[in-house]
Design an enzyme around this catalytic site. Structure first.
Site, PDB file in Angstrom:
ATOM      1  N   ASP A   1      -4.666  12.551   9.892  1.00 46.74           N
ATOM      2  CA  ASP A   1      -3.813  11.759   9.015  1.00 46.74           C
ATOM      3  C   ASP A   1      -3.079  10.740   9.871  1.00 46.74           C
ATOM      4  O   ASP A   1      -2.721  11.026  11.024  1.00 46.74           O
ATOM      5  CB  ASP A   1      -2.802  12.650   8.295  1.00 46.74           C
ATOM      6  CG  ASP A   1      -3.446  13.579   7.281  1.00 46.74           C
ATOM      7  OD1 ASP A   1      -4.486  13.212   6.708  1.00 46.74           O
ATOM      8  OD2 ASP A   1      -2.907  14.674   7.064  1.00 46.74           O
TER       9      ASP A   1
ATOM     10  N   ASP B   1      -7.012  11.008   1.353  1.00 46.12           N
ATOM     11  CA  ASP B   1      -5.889  11.509   0.558  1.00 46.12           C
ATOM     12  C   ASP B   1      -5.474  10.497  -0.511  1.00 46.12           C
ATOM     13  O   ASP B   1      -5.207  10.872  -1.658  1.00 46.12           O
ATOM     14  CB  ASP B   1      -4.696  11.810   1.467  1.00 46.12           C
ATOM     15  CG  ASP B   1      -4.992  12.869   2.507  1.00 46.12           C
ATOM     16  OD1 ASP B   1      -5.859  13.731   2.270  1.00 46.12           O
ATOM     17  OD2 ASP B   1      -4.356  12.832   3.577  1.00 46.12           O
TER      18      ASP B   1
END
Length: 166
Positions: free
Chosen positions: A118, A136
């Protein structure tokens, strides 16, 4: 364009954009050494390895948990893809493709690295949103699409769901 084709395009585009963004940032830059990269007053790039699921819940430090999450992601992508092939709604097919593509993108990370990479961090003052990636964001957009598809009248087979049958 048929709904299934839109869904497949969303799936492939999400997977490719997700992996390209992760690979180019992690291996093609010095982000790991020079983080955070400020993008503006409310956003930055950072490196976070998420061994859990959304919002870092259910962190998996052992191999069994990692592979269980990979299997769950793959099963979800397959199920969503089957659903995508059966829908007549372009919005629903696109939403399902976004979610399946995001699940596959994160599954690739888990399988290859043991965690999901991420890198986007949004914040304002003391408020901080979780760190996320393209997969995401696609999953969130896909869920919004699912909600919209469930509440908006969609024209299917030439009829609106609000108009009485002829």
């Amino acid at each position: 364009m048929k709904p299934v084709h839109l869904g497949l395009f969303a799936l492939v585009a999400t997977l490719v954009l997700d992996q390209l963004s992760k690979l180019s940032l992690y291996f093609g830059t010095d982000l790991v050494l020079t983080q955070p990269w400020r993008l503006g007053p409310y956003a930055e790039f950072v490196v976070v390895w998420n061994r859990g699921v959304s919002y870092g819940l259910f962190q998996q430090e052992r191999g069994v948990g990692r592979w269980l999450l990979v299997a769950l992601s793959l099963a979800a992508a397959v199920g969503l893809s089957v659903w995508m092939t059966r829908t007549g709604s372009r919005l629903l097919a696109t939403a399902l493709g976004l979610i399946a593509g995001g699940a596959l993108g994160n599954a690739v990370d888990r399988a290859a690295y043991g965690a999901v990479f991420d890198f986007v961090h949004l914040h304002a003052g003391a408020w901080s949103w979780y760190v996320f990636n393209v997969a995401d964001a696609a999953i969130v957009a896909g869920v919004v699409g699912l909600i919209l598809d469930s509440v908006l009248p969609e024209r299917r087979d030439g009829q609106s769901s609000e108009s009485p049958p002829a």
